[in-house]
Design an enzyme around this catalytic site. Structure first.
Site, PDB file in Angstrom:
ATOM      1  N   ALA A  83      48.982  61.144  45.535  1.00  0.00           N
ATOM      2  CA  ALA A  83      50.301  61.796  45.434  1.00  0.00           C
ATOM      3  C   ALA A  83      51.384  60.759  45.174  1.00  0.00           C
ATOM      4  CB  ALA A  83      50.600  62.560  46.717  1.00  0.00           C
ATOM      5  N   THR A 131      48.677  51.092  40.522  1.00  0.00           N
ATOM      6  CA  THR A 131      48.858  50.893  39.088  1.00  0.00           C
ATOM      7  C   THR A 131      48.925  49.405  38.719  1.00  0.00           C
ATOM      8  OG1 THR A 131      50.510  51.193  37.332  1.00  0.00           O
ATOM      9  CG2 THR A 131      51.346  51.194  39.557  1.00  0.00           C
ATOM     10  N   ASP A 132      48.599  49.117  37.472  1.00  0.00           N
ATOM     11  CA  ASP A 132      48.744  47.733  36.990  1.00  0.00           C
ATOM     12  C   ASP A 132      50.216  47.356  36.815  1.00  0.00           C
ATOM     13  OD1 ASP A 132      49.287  49.328  34.778  1.00  0.00           O
ATOM     14  OD2 ASP A 132      47.910  48.305  33.407  1.00  0.00           O
ATOM     15  N   GLU A 133      51.111  48.366  36.837  1.00  0.00           N
ATOM     16  CA  GLU A 133      52.529  48.059  36.588  1.00  0.00           C
ATOM     17  C   GLU A 133      53.150  47.220  37.701  1.00  0.00           C
ATOM     18  OE1 GLU A 133      54.969  51.169  35.047  1.00  0.00           O
ATOM     19  OE2 GLU A 133      53.369  51.972  33.803  1.00  0.00           O
ATOM     20  N   TYR A 157      59.814  52.871  39.395  1.00  0.00           N
ATOM     21  CA  TYR A 157      58.458  53.382  39.668  1.00  0.00           C
ATOM     22  C   TYR A 157      57.549  52.253  40.140  1.00  0.00           C
ATOM     23  CZ  TYR A 157      53.602  54.560  38.666  1.00  0.00           C
ATOM     24  OH  TYR A 157      52.235  54.714  38.756  1.00  0.00           O
ATOM     25  N   LYS A 161      55.683  51.580  43.786  1.00  0.00           N
ATOM     26  CA  LYS A 161      54.221  51.461  43.944  1.00  0.00           C
ATOM     27  C   LYS A 161      53.873  50.095  44.570  1.00  0.00           C
ATOM     28  CE  LYS A 161      51.362  53.992  42.876  1.00  0.00           C
ATOM     29  NZ  LYS A 161      50.730  55.177  43.525  1.00  0.00           N
ATOM     30  N   ASN A 186      46.696  52.454  32.109  1.00  0.00           N
ATOM     31  CA  ASN A 186      47.064  53.807  31.641  1.00  0.00           C
ATOM     32  C   ASN A 186      45.863  54.717  31.452  1.00  0.00           C
ATOM     33  OD1 ASN A 186      49.338  52.015  30.882  1.00  0.00           O
ATOM     34  ND2 ASN A 186      50.156  53.933  30.055  1.00  0.00           N
ATOM     35  N   PRO A 290      64.799  51.455  28.862  1.00  0.00           N
ATOM     36  CA  PRO A 290      65.398  50.253  29.472  1.00  0.00           C
ATOM     37  C   PRO A 290      64.351  49.463  30.251  1.00  0.00           C
ATOM     38  CG  PRO A 290      66.663  52.242  30.014  1.00  0.00           C
ATOM     39  CD  PRO A 290      65.403  52.699  29.337  1.00  0.00           C
ATOM     40  N   GLY A 291      64.348  48.150  30.073  1.00  0.00           N
ATOM     41  CA  GLY A 291      63.413  47.279  30.813  1.00  0.00           C
ATOM     42  C   GLY A 291      61.958  47.527  30.452  1.00  0.00           C
TER      43      GLY A 291
HETATM   44  P1  NAD Z   1      50.873  63.166  38.360  1.00  0.00           P
HETATM   45  O1  NAD Z   1      52.357  63.041  38.288  1.00  0.00           O
HETATM   46  O2  NAD Z   1      50.147  63.892  37.294  1.00  0.00           O
HETATM   47  O3  NAD Z   1      50.462  63.863  39.748  1.00  0.00           O
HETATM   48  C1  NAD Z   1      51.096  63.554  40.958  1.00  0.00           C
HETATM   49  C2  NAD Z   1      50.744  64.657  41.954  1.00  0.00           C
HETATM   50  O4  NAD Z   1      51.346  64.328  43.221  1.00  0.00           O
HETATM   51  C3  NAD Z   1      51.292  66.038  41.557  1.00  0.00           C
HETATM   52  O5  NAD Z   1      50.307  67.018  41.751  1.00  0.00           O
HETATM   53  C4  NAD Z   1      52.455  66.258  42.517  1.00  0.00           C
HETATM   54  O6  NAD Z   1      52.698  67.618  42.809  1.00  0.00           O
HETATM   55  C5  NAD Z   1      51.977  65.490  43.741  1.00  0.00           C
HETATM   56  N1  NAD Z   1      53.086  65.051  44.599  1.00  0.00           N
HETATM   57  C6  NAD Z   1      54.237  64.434  44.220  1.00  0.00           C
HETATM   58  N2  NAD Z   1      55.016  64.216  45.299  1.00  0.00           N
HETATM   59  C7  NAD Z   1      54.341  64.677  46.382  1.00  0.00           C
HETATM   60  C8  NAD Z   1      54.606  64.725  47.774  1.00  0.00           C
HETATM   61  N3  NAD Z   1      55.764  64.251  48.278  1.00  0.00           N
HETATM   62  N4  NAD Z   1      53.671  65.254  48.598  1.00  0.00           N
HETATM   63  C9  NAD Z   1      52.512  65.739  48.104  1.00  0.00           C
HETATM   64  N5  NAD Z   1      52.217  65.765  46.796  1.00  0.00           N
HETATM   65  C10 NAD Z   1      53.111  65.220  45.945  1.00  0.00           C
HETATM   66  O7  NAD Z   1      50.354  61.683  38.529  1.00  0.00           O
HETATM   67  P2  NAD Z   1      49.017  60.997  37.986  1.00  0.00           P
HETATM   68  O8  NAD Z   1      49.270  60.473  36.648  1.00  0.00           O
HETATM   69  O9  NAD Z   1      47.875  61.892  38.244  1.00  0.00           O
HETATM   70  O10 NAD Z   1      48.919  59.743  38.978  1.00  0.00           O
HETATM   71  C11 NAD Z   1      48.254  59.851  40.228  1.00  0.00           C
HETATM   72  C12 NAD Z   1      48.299  58.523  40.941  1.00  0.00           C
HETATM   73  O11 NAD Z   1      47.673  57.537  40.142  1.00  0.00           O
HETATM   74  C13 NAD Z   1      49.716  58.007  41.202  1.00  0.00           C
HETATM   75  O12 NAD Z   1      49.719  57.406  42.471  1.00  0.00           O
HETATM   76  C14 NAD Z   1      49.936  56.965  40.117  1.00  0.00           C
HETATM   77  O13 NAD Z   1      50.821  55.966  40.553  1.00  0.00           O
HETATM   78  C15 NAD Z   1      48.532  56.427  39.944  1.00  0.00           C
HETATM   79  N6  NAD Z   1      48.212  55.902  38.603  1.00  0.00           N
HETATM   80  C16 NAD Z   1      48.451  56.640  37.490  1.00  0.00           C
HETATM   81  C17 NAD Z   1      48.074  56.144  36.235  1.00  0.00           C
HETATM   82  C18 NAD Z   1      48.286  56.948  34.970  1.00  0.00           C
HETATM   83  O14 NAD Z   1      48.057  56.426  33.888  1.00  0.00           O
HETATM   84  N7  NAD Z   1      48.699  58.192  35.027  1.00  0.00           N
HETATM   85  C19 NAD Z   1      47.464  54.894  36.144  1.00  0.00           C
HETATM   86  C20 NAD Z   1      47.261  54.139  37.308  1.00  0.00           C
HETATM   87  C21 NAD Z   1      47.619  54.673  38.542  1.00  0.00           C
HETATM   88  O1  DAU Z   2      49.864  51.450  33.483  1.00  0.00           O
HETATM   89  C1  DAU Z   2      49.678  52.515  34.372  1.00  0.00           C
HETATM   90  C2  DAU Z   2      50.863  53.470  34.293  1.00  0.00           C
HETATM   91  O2  DAU Z   2      50.753  54.149  33.040  1.00  0.00           O
HETATM   92  C3  DAU Z   2      50.902  54.460  35.447  1.00  0.00           C
HETATM   93  O3  DAU Z   2      51.089  53.766  36.647  1.00  0.00           O
HETATM   94  C4  DAU Z   2      52.014  55.481  35.248  1.00  0.00           C
HETATM   95  O4  DAU Z   2      51.969  56.456  36.282  1.00  0.00           O
HETATM   96  C5  DAU Z   2      51.803  56.159  33.907  1.00  0.00           C
HETATM   97  O5  DAU Z   2      52.869  57.070  33.665  1.00  0.00           O
HETATM   98  C6  DAU Z   2      51.734  55.129  32.783  1.00  0.00           C
HETATM   99  O6  DAU Z   2      53.027  54.497  32.573  1.00  0.00           O
HETATM  100  P1  DAU Z   2      53.591  54.196  31.092  1.00  0.00           P
HETATM  101  O7  DAU Z   2      55.043  54.094  31.160  1.00  0.00           O
HETATM  102  O8  DAU Z   2      52.846  53.085  30.464  1.00  0.00           O
HETATM  103  O9  DAU Z   2      53.114  55.568  30.343  1.00  0.00           O
HETATM  104  P2  DAU Z   2      53.857  56.516  29.301  1.00  0.00           P
HETATM  105  O10 DAU Z   2      52.840  57.493  28.835  1.00  0.00           O
HETATM  106  O11 DAU Z   2      55.148  57.043  29.822  1.00  0.00           O
HETATM  107  O12 DAU Z   2      54.193  55.526  28.116  1.00  0.00           O
HETATM  108  C7  DAU Z   2      53.180  54.806  27.440  1.00  0.00           C
HETATM  109  C8  DAU Z   2      53.851  53.915  26.400  1.00  0.00           C
HETATM  110  O13 DAU Z   2      54.388  54.747  25.374  1.00  0.00           O
HETATM  111  C9  DAU Z   2      55.022  53.123  26.932  1.00  0.00           C
HETATM  112  O14 DAU Z   2      55.042  51.865  26.277  1.00  0.00           O
HETATM  113  C10 DAU Z   2      56.242  53.937  26.540  1.00  0.00           C
HETATM  114  C11 DAU Z   2      55.824  54.581  25.243  1.00  0.00           C
HETATM  115  N1  DAU Z   2      56.370  55.924  24.973  1.00  0.00           N
HETATM  116  C12 DAU Z   2      56.249  56.861  25.936  1.00  0.00           C
HETATM  117  C13 DAU Z   2      56.709  58.125  25.718  1.00  0.00           C
HETATM  118  C14 DAU Z   2      56.590  59.180  26.779  1.00  0.00           C
HETATM  119  C15 DAU Z   2      56.937  56.202  23.731  1.00  0.00           C
HETATM  120  O15 DAU Z   2      57.033  55.338  22.847  1.00  0.00           O
HETATM  121  N2  DAU Z   2      57.396  57.459  23.513  1.00  0.00           N
HETATM  122  C16 DAU Z   2      57.317  58.440  24.457  1.00  0.00           C
HETATM  123  O16 DAU Z   2      57.786  59.569  24.196  1.00  0.00           O
END
Ligand code: NAD
Ligand code: DAU
Length: 367
Positions: A83, A131-133, A157, A161, A186, A290-291
């Site tokens: 979450a 996350t790797d971020e 963000y 994390k 990602n 930004p950033g």
């Molecule tokens: P997501 O935004 O799709 O899902 C997040 C979920 O958490 C949602 O179902 C939301 O309702 C729930 N949530 C938010 N706030 C809450 C709260 N206060 N209490 C209970 N539930 C709550 O996110 P995701 O992309 O599935 O990411 C899941 C986890 O993995 C996160 O911790 C994120 O940091 C980590 N992560 C994501 C990525 C990626 O690429 N998406 C990569 C590495 C790590």
């Molecule tokens: O690296 C792991 C992370 O990857 C997770 O921790 C985050 O939860 C997840 O959201 C993701 O973060 P990013 O910022 O890398 O993902 P996003 O899909 O938002 O963007 C991917 C790349 O694409 C980033 O360089 C920004 C760019 N982008 C994104 C969007 C949404 C665009 O150029 N246009 C767009 O509309």
């Protein structure tokens, strides 16, 4: 492992993990706790078989009384904590919920686990999905992030994390709570909310909208199919060493623009646009985030060596399968895109960025 609490199990990775977990071990009892924010949908779990032993609790990880009750009533022995507020752009427009859920919510879960250890004699195993971020940004040629890389988060963000990672590690060192942490790159795949790059491009292409590429589109992410991430987490909770961190990545380094073009090519073949133009004509270069972190790259050697993890999807196949999933799940997509809150966010974030001159961007790209 018998009774597993999955926080955020109605979100993208969390729901994929619930399916994965029950495929590996259908005898498990899985308790999903999710606040159902804009990113969480119960429908993400609707393909579970009727026989699945899953309890859904609509609740907030910041609600300490609720967490105490869930841990005790369901005799939770393992917590897998997904979450979070997860979208970098939303964290830039409004960081407050990121601090609340990602920092305070994680702290609340850790405190509840500590209390449970005091009362029941053993603490639940606690896996924190990170996350790797948290490691910051790489330039071209820098070595990849690994478990030894110092933390250097650069967005609200990633800072939230990083704070939660530090808390989780502190509860191991100070209180002996049996934690593990994964820092993953990602993810892409089914059920990803269409605000993230890959599903947003698919949705916008199909609905004739601009495909907003930030800056010049030359940033690089290390893409991993969500099922491979779920496999990594499963291995960590079943055979990982407590107190340890594992980096998980995809060994993929395409630029954002390469990915957007690949999606357009796939859609041109699989669902040609009614006007027969290539979807690539919808690409629009917009003002940068930004950033904006330039590049991520992950060294996954530790989890490969210690836990035998390997990714199974080649990026090209995974993306093609993902495009197929979105094409086959129009009702799921319409449920989300038909929500006025979705349209309002997309309008503010992407179209509000302003188009930069595609001509000048393309010249720079060619140079
Ligand atoms: P997501 O935004 O799709 O899902 C997040 C979920 O958490 C949602 O179902 C939301 O309702 C729930 N949530 C938010 N706030 C809450 C709260 N206060 N209490 C209970 N539930 C709550 O996110 P995701 O992309 O599935 O990411 C899941 C986890 O993995 C996160 O911790 C994120 O940091 C980590 N992560 C994501 C990525 C990626 O690429 N998406 C990569 C590495 C790590
Ligand atoms: O690296 C792991 C992370 O990857 C997770 O921790 C985050 O939860 C997840 O959201 C993701 O973060 P990013 O910022 O890398 O993902 P996003 O899909 O938002 O963007 C991917 C790349 O694409 C980033 O360089 C920004 C760019 N982008 C994104 C969007 C949404 C665009 O150029 N246009 C767009 O509309």
């Amino acid at each position: 492992m018998k009774n597993v609490l999955v926080t955020g199990g109605a979100g993208f990775i969390g729901s994929n993990f619930v399916y994965y977990l029950l495929k590996k071990d259908p005898t498990l009892r899985v308790v999903v706790l999710d606040a159902l924010t804009y990113a969480g949908r119960r429908e993400n779990l609707s393909a579970l078989p009727a026989s699945a032993n899953v309890v859904f609790i609509h609740g907030d990880i910041c609600d300490r009384a609720l967490i105490d009750e869930v841990l005790a009533t369901h005799e939770i022995d393992t917590i897998v904590h997904f979450a979070a507020e997860s979208h970098v752009d939303r964290g830039i427009s409004g960081p407050e919920p990121f601090i609340r859920t990602n920092v305070h919510g994680t702290f609340t879960l850790l405190e509840a686990a500590r209390e449970r250890a005091n009362r029941a004699g053993t603490a639940p195993r606690f896996h924190h999905v990170s996350t790797d971020e948290v490691f910051g940004a790489l330039s071209v040629g820098d070595p990849p992030f690994s478990e030894a890389t110092p933390y250097a988060p650069r967005s609200p963000y990633s800072a939230s994390k990083a704070a939660s990672d530090h808390l989780v590690r502190a509860y191991w060192i100070t209180y002996g709570i049996p934690i593990t942490i994964s820092n993953c790159s990602n993810n892409y795949g089914p059920y990803q909310f269409p605000e993230k790059l890959i599903p947003l491009m698919i949705v916008n292409a199909l609905s004739g909208k601009p495909l907003p590429v930030y800056g010049k589109g030359d940033q690089i992410r290390d893409w991993l199919h969500v099922e491979d991430h779920c496999d990594a987490i499963y291995r960590i909770i079943t055979s990982g060493k407590t107190g340890e961190t594992y980096c998980v990545g995809g060994d993929n380094q395409p630029t954002n623009l390469t990915i957007v073009r690949l999606i357009c090519e796939l859609l041109d073949r699989k669902k040609p646009s009614p006007d027969e133009k290539s979807y690539a004509e919808q690409i629009q270069f917009v003002n940068d985030r930004p950033g904006h972190d330039f590049r991520y790259d992950i060294d996954s050697r530790k989890i490969k060596r210690d836990l035998g993890w390997r990714q199974s999807y080649r990026f090209e196949d995974g993306i093609a399968a993902t495009v197929d999933w979105y094409l086959a799940n129009g009702a799921w997509l319409s449920m989300i895109t038909g929500d006025p809150a979705y349209a309002s966010w997309i309008g503010r974030n992407y179209l509000g960025r302003g188009e930069t001159s595609p001509a000048s961007n393309r010249k720079e790209e060619a140079a």
